[in-house]
Write a protein that holds these residues in place. Structure first.
Motif, PDB file in Angstrom:
ATOM      1  N   GLN A 114       0.816  -1.217   0.000  1.00 48.92           N
ATOM      2  CA  GLN A 114       0.000   0.000   0.000  1.00 48.92           C
ATOM      3  C   GLN A 114       0.848   1.266   0.000  1.00 48.92           C
ATOM      4  N   GLY A 115       2.113   1.122  -0.307  1.00 51.96           N
ATOM      5  CA  GLY A 115       2.942   2.298  -0.501  1.00 51.96           C
ATOM      6  C   GLY A 115       3.745   2.767   0.683  1.00 51.96           C
ATOM      7  N   ILE A 116       3.771   2.010   1.754  1.00 56.41           N
ATOM      8  CA  ILE A 116       4.594   2.378   2.907  1.00 56.41           C
ATOM      9  C   ILE A 116       6.021   1.886   2.654  1.00 56.41           C
ATOM     10  N   THR A 117       6.972   2.777   2.797  1.00 55.93           N
ATOM     11  CA  THR A 117       8.350   2.447   2.443  1.00 55.93           C
ATOM     12  C   THR A 117       9.009   1.572   3.496  1.00 55.93           C
ATOM     13  N   ALA A 118      10.069   0.904   3.076  1.00 59.56           N
ATOM     14  CA  ALA A 118      10.817   0.056   4.007  1.00 59.56           C
ATOM     15  C   ALA A 118      11.409   0.894   5.139  1.00 59.56           C
ATOM     16  N   ALA A 119      11.857   2.100   4.837  1.00 60.47           N
ATOM     17  CA  ALA A 119      12.433   2.958   5.872  1.00 60.47           C
ATOM     18  C   ALA A 119      11.395   3.309   6.936  1.00 60.47           C
ATOM     19  N   THR A 120      10.185   3.633   6.497  1.00 61.62           N
ATOM     20  CA  THR A 120       9.117   3.947   7.456  1.00 61.62           C
ATOM     21  C   THR A 120       8.772   2.725   8.295  1.00 61.62           C
ATOM     22  N   LEU A 121       8.664   1.585   7.666  1.00 61.56           N
ATOM     23  CA  LEU A 121       8.343   0.362   8.398  1.00 61.56           C
ATOM     24  C   LEU A 121       9.430   0.027   9.401  1.00 61.56           C
ATOM     25  N   ASP A 122      10.676   0.240   9.021  1.00 63.93           N
ATOM     26  CA  ASP A 122      11.772  -0.024   9.955  1.00 63.93           C
ATOM     27  C   ASP A 122      11.686   0.897  11.166  1.00 63.93           C
ATOM     28  N   GLU A 123      11.403   2.166  10.909  1.00 61.28           N
ATOM     29  CA  GLU A 123      11.304   3.134  12.018  1.00 61.28           C
ATOM     30  C   GLU A 123      10.129   2.807  12.933  1.00 61.28           C
ATOM     31  N   ALA A 124       8.984   2.487  12.347  1.00 63.40           N
ATOM     32  CA  ALA A 124       7.748   2.374  13.128  1.00 63.40           C
ATOM     33  C   ALA A 124       7.546   1.007  13.752  1.00 63.40           C
ATOM     34  N   LEU A 125       7.969  -0.046  13.080  1.00 61.60           N
ATOM     35  CA  LEU A 125       7.629  -1.394  13.535  1.00 61.60           C
ATOM     36  C   LEU A 125       8.779  -2.159  14.174  1.00 61.60           C
ATOM     37  N   ALA A 126       9.972  -1.613  14.108  1.00 59.05           N
ATOM     38  CA  ALA A 126      11.111  -2.345  14.668  1.00 59.05           C
ATOM     39  C   ALA A 126      10.925  -2.643  16.152  1.00 59.05           C
ATOM     40  N   GLY A 127      10.368  -1.699  16.890  1.00 54.10           N
ATOM     41  CA  GLY A 127      10.180  -1.916  18.325  1.00 54.10           C
ATOM     42  C   GLY A 127       8.735  -2.048  18.736  1.00 54.10           C
ATOM     43  N   VAL A 128       7.865  -2.414  17.798  1.00 59.22           N
ATOM     44  CA  VAL A 128       6.448  -2.477  18.121  1.00 59.22           C
ATOM     45  C   VAL A 128       6.183  -3.502  19.220  1.00 59.22           C
ATOM     46  N   ARG A 129       5.272  -3.149  20.138  1.00 61.22           N
ATOM     47  CA  ARG A 129       4.996  -4.017  21.289  1.00 61.22           C
ATOM     48  C   ARG A 129       3.509  -4.328  21.370  1.00 61.22           C
ATOM     49  N   TYR A 130       3.245  -5.568  21.665  1.00 56.52           N
ATOM     50  CA  TYR A 130       1.880  -5.981  21.996  1.00 56.52           C
ATOM     51  C   TYR A 130       1.567  -5.474  23.400  1.00 56.52           C
ATOM     52  N   GLN A 131       0.384  -4.840  23.565  1.00 56.93           N
ATOM     53  CA  GLN A 131      -0.004  -4.260  24.852  1.00 56.93           C
ATOM     54  C   GLN A 131      -1.268  -4.949  25.387  1.00 56.93           C
ATOM     55  N   PRO A 132      -1.125  -5.919  26.292  1.00 55.88           N
ATOM     56  CA  PRO A 132      -2.306  -6.617  26.819  1.00 55.88           C
ATOM     57  C   PRO A 132      -3.327  -5.674  27.447  1.00 55.88           C
ATOM     58  N   ARG A 133      -2.856  -4.577  28.042  1.00 52.97           N
ATOM     59  CA  ARG A 133      -3.780  -3.649  28.695  1.00 52.97           C
ATOM     60  C   ARG A 133      -4.788  -3.083  27.690  1.00 52.97           C
ATOM     61  N   ILE A 134      -4.340  -2.882  26.464  1.00 58.01           N
ATOM     62  CA  ILE A 134      -5.228  -2.340  25.446  1.00 58.01           C
ATOM     63  C   ILE A 134      -6.362  -3.316  25.145  1.00 58.01           C
ATOM     64  N   ILE A 135      -6.058  -4.592  25.096  1.00 60.62           N
ATOM     65  CA  ILE A 135      -7.097  -5.595  24.844  1.00 60.62           C
ATOM     66  C   ILE A 135      -8.073  -5.632  26.014  1.00 60.62           C
ATOM     67  N   GLU A 136      -7.571  -5.502  27.228  1.00 60.37           N
ATOM     68  CA  GLU A 136      -8.456  -5.466  28.394  1.00 60.37           C
ATOM     69  C   GLU A 136      -9.427  -4.294  28.285  1.00 60.37           C
ATOM     70  N   LEU A 137      -8.912  -3.130  27.930  1.00 61.02           N
ATOM     71  CA  LEU A 137      -9.757  -1.950  27.811  1.00 61.02           C
ATOM     72  C   LEU A 137     -10.740  -2.106  26.660  1.00 61.02           C
ATOM     73  N   ASP A 138     -10.293  -2.698  25.569  1.00 57.75           N
ATOM     74  CA  ASP A 138     -11.138  -2.886  24.401  1.00 57.75           C
ATOM     75  C   ASP A 138     -12.314  -3.808  24.706  1.00 57.75           C
ATOM     76  N   ARG A 139     -12.098  -4.782  25.568  1.00 55.97           N
ATOM     77  CA  ARG A 139     -13.140  -5.780  25.841  1.00 55.97           C
ATOM     78  C   ARG A 139     -13.969  -5.470  27.079  1.00 55.97           C
ATOM     79  N   SER A 140     -13.579  -4.475  27.814  1.00 57.20           N
ATOM     80  CA  SER A 140     -14.294  -4.198  29.064  1.00 57.20           C
ATOM     81  C   SER A 140     -15.680  -3.634  28.782  1.00 57.20           C
ATOM     82  N   GLN A 141     -16.610  -3.926  29.645  1.00 57.13           N
ATOM     83  CA  GLN A 141     -17.970  -3.435  29.547  1.00 57.13           C
ATOM     84  C   GLN A 141     -18.314  -2.653  30.808  1.00 57.13           C
ATOM     85  N   PRO A 142     -18.607  -1.369  30.686  1.00 59.13           N
ATOM     86  CA  PRO A 142     -18.961  -0.595  31.880  1.00 59.13           C
ATOM     87  C   PRO A 142     -20.287  -1.065  32.453  1.00 59.13           C
ATOM     88  N   GLU A 143     -20.418  -1.014  33.742  1.00 56.01           N
ATOM     89  CA  GLU A 143     -21.653  -1.426  34.399  1.00 56.01           C
ATOM     90  C   GLU A 143     -22.388  -0.230  35.006  1.00 56.01           C
TER      91      GLU A 143
END
Length: 442
Positions: free
Chosen positions: A87-116
């Motif tokens: 889709q046109g994203i360059t290798a340099a951009t991908l290297d900068e942005a994704l080299a240290g990308v981290r999975y964040q479990p807290r985000i999934i918790e927040l995404d799935r939470s249901q307020p009461e």
């Protein structure tokens, strides 16, 4: 996987700060015009009913994935890189942005939470339009008057409205989130409820980095991916962000001229009418038909006036071609006549309470009054599970609300109003604990 401690989201009617205002989506039929602040940018985010600014600090940096789970995420990132390249994203951009990308479990918790637990609209407005927020808004507008005037001149949106959105979205920049946008959308794209949406946003975020507006390190926002002072998601950034200070970059994190111009541009492109007010607080005549207090019910101001609707302070009503009456606390609370610009604010966040907060805060920043009518502060709002029970009982009694989901949307209000009419009560569609108690009676 060992999950981080679940965030308790206790307020259904929140400030709309950290998740909200993600500009431009199509609302769902059930939750459109809800009094609950909900995200509406680029897609239907009404599933995430809590938009309260709560605990935006990411989970600790410890890695609580198993080796197999880490490998799975890393494999997903590797495959995503190939799609991004296509889709046109360059290798340099991908290297900068994704080299240290981290999975964040807290985000999934927040995404799935249901307020009461729910928060009454008057409590939400007490917080969203507090005296301190009004005072800070006036100071911020005075401090950045040139930028606000420039945005208003170009796009027709008053500086007070821009400032009010800024105040409600991030408390004037004091808290717009500390999650990496890249990490957030990579996590949601890998495991979230709405993979396609998150992956689209991740591509857009990479494009923003590639175009030089911001680098990965400083691209920060909420866990849901809303960025900067007024909480744009990446696709809306690409569509509406503006270089207000002419430095060659669109910087909604560090440049207030860019923030104000971008926010005004978004509203203008979504139909803001130059010179028109948002609306006005009104009194309704005795015997008023509260089934008509829906944003979908529209008629000229003159027609409402002919039916006895009057401004609370005796001034002339704004001359709207398509005006609606809203009564967010039912027949026992204040009412407002609102026009097209109120609905444009709802394009930023599809909730009447959010739009009312922006409208009232902007009015107060301009030196105008707050709400004049009395809220029914003695009424206790329903929790989400109680709302589900109410929906089930209404269905059982023949007043269809659709599938019980705990969300007060148009279908539920219609069913509740029909039941209220059947028992001789004012059909205002406002839920409360007393309504639920009546429904529980055989």
């Amino acid at each position: 996987m060992t999950r981080a401690r679940m965030l308790m989201l206790t307020l259904l009617l929140g400030s709309g700060v950290m998740q909200g205002c993600q500009a431009g989506a199509s609302p769902s039929s059930q939750t459109s015009s809800s009094t609950t602040p909900a995200t509406t940018q680029e897609t239907d985010k009404n599933e995430a009913q809590n938009t309260t600014k709560t605990a935006e600090t990411p989970a600790a940096e410890s890695d609580d994935q198993t080796p197999a789970e880490r490998e799975s995420f890393e494999q997903w990132v590797s495959e995503f890189r190939e799609r991004a390249r296509a889709q046109g994203i360059t290798a340099a951009t991908l290297d900068e942005a994704l080299a240290g990308v981290r999975y964040q479990p807290r985000i999934i918790e927040l995404d799935r939470s249901q307020p009461e637990f729910t928060r009454a609209i008057w409590e939400y407005l007490d917080s969203a339009v507090s005296s301190s927020r009004v005072d800070n808004g006036r100071r911020k507008l005075a401090e950045h008057r040139d930028a606000a005037d420039q945005a208003q001149h170009r796009y027709g949106v008053p500086g007070s409205v821009i400032t009010a959105i800024w105040g409600i979205e991030s408390n004037y920049g004091s808290n717009f989130g500390s999650f990496s946008t890249i990490d957030a959308f990579a996590t949601l794209g890998y495991e979230g409820r709405r993979h396609a949406f998150a992956q689209e946003q991740l591509i857009a975020a990479l494009r923003i980095i590639q175009e030089g507006d911001i680098d990965r390190e400083h691209m920060l926002g909420s866990w849901a991916g809303a960025m900067g002072h007024t909480q744009f998601i990446p696709t809306s950034f690409l569509a509406y962000a503006v270089d207000g200070d002419n430095d060659g970059r669109r910087d909604i994190w560090g440049s207030i001229p860019d923030v104000m111009s971008s926010t005004a541009h978004y509203l203008a492109k979504n139909g803001w009418q130059r010179g028109q007010p948002w609306g006005v607080e009104v009194t309704l005549p005795e015997g008023f038909d509260y089934t008509r207090t829906e944003l979908s019910t529209r008629q000229p101001t003159s027609a409402w006036q002919a039916q006895g609707v009057r401004a609370v302070q005796g001034q002339s009503l704004p001359a709207f071609d398509q005006a609606s009456i809203i009564a967010p606390a039912g027949a026992q609370g204040p009412a407002f006549l609102v026009g097209p610009n109120f609905r444009v604010i709802m394009r930023y966040n599809n909730a009447t309470s959010y739009a009312l907060a922006v409208a009232l805060l902007s009015q107060r920043i301009d030196g105008g009054p707050g709400v004049q009518g009395d809220w029914p502060r003695g009424l206790k709002p329903l929790t989400r599970s109680q709302t589900k029970e109410m929906q089930r009982l209404l269905n059982q009694k023949g007043f269809g609300t659709g599938t019980p989901d705990g969300i007060m949307g148009p279908n539920t209000r219609e069913g509740l109003r029909a039941w209220q009419r059947s028992v001789g009560e004012t059909p205002d569609g406002f839920p409360s604990s007393s309504v639920l108690e009546e429904l529980r009676q055989p």
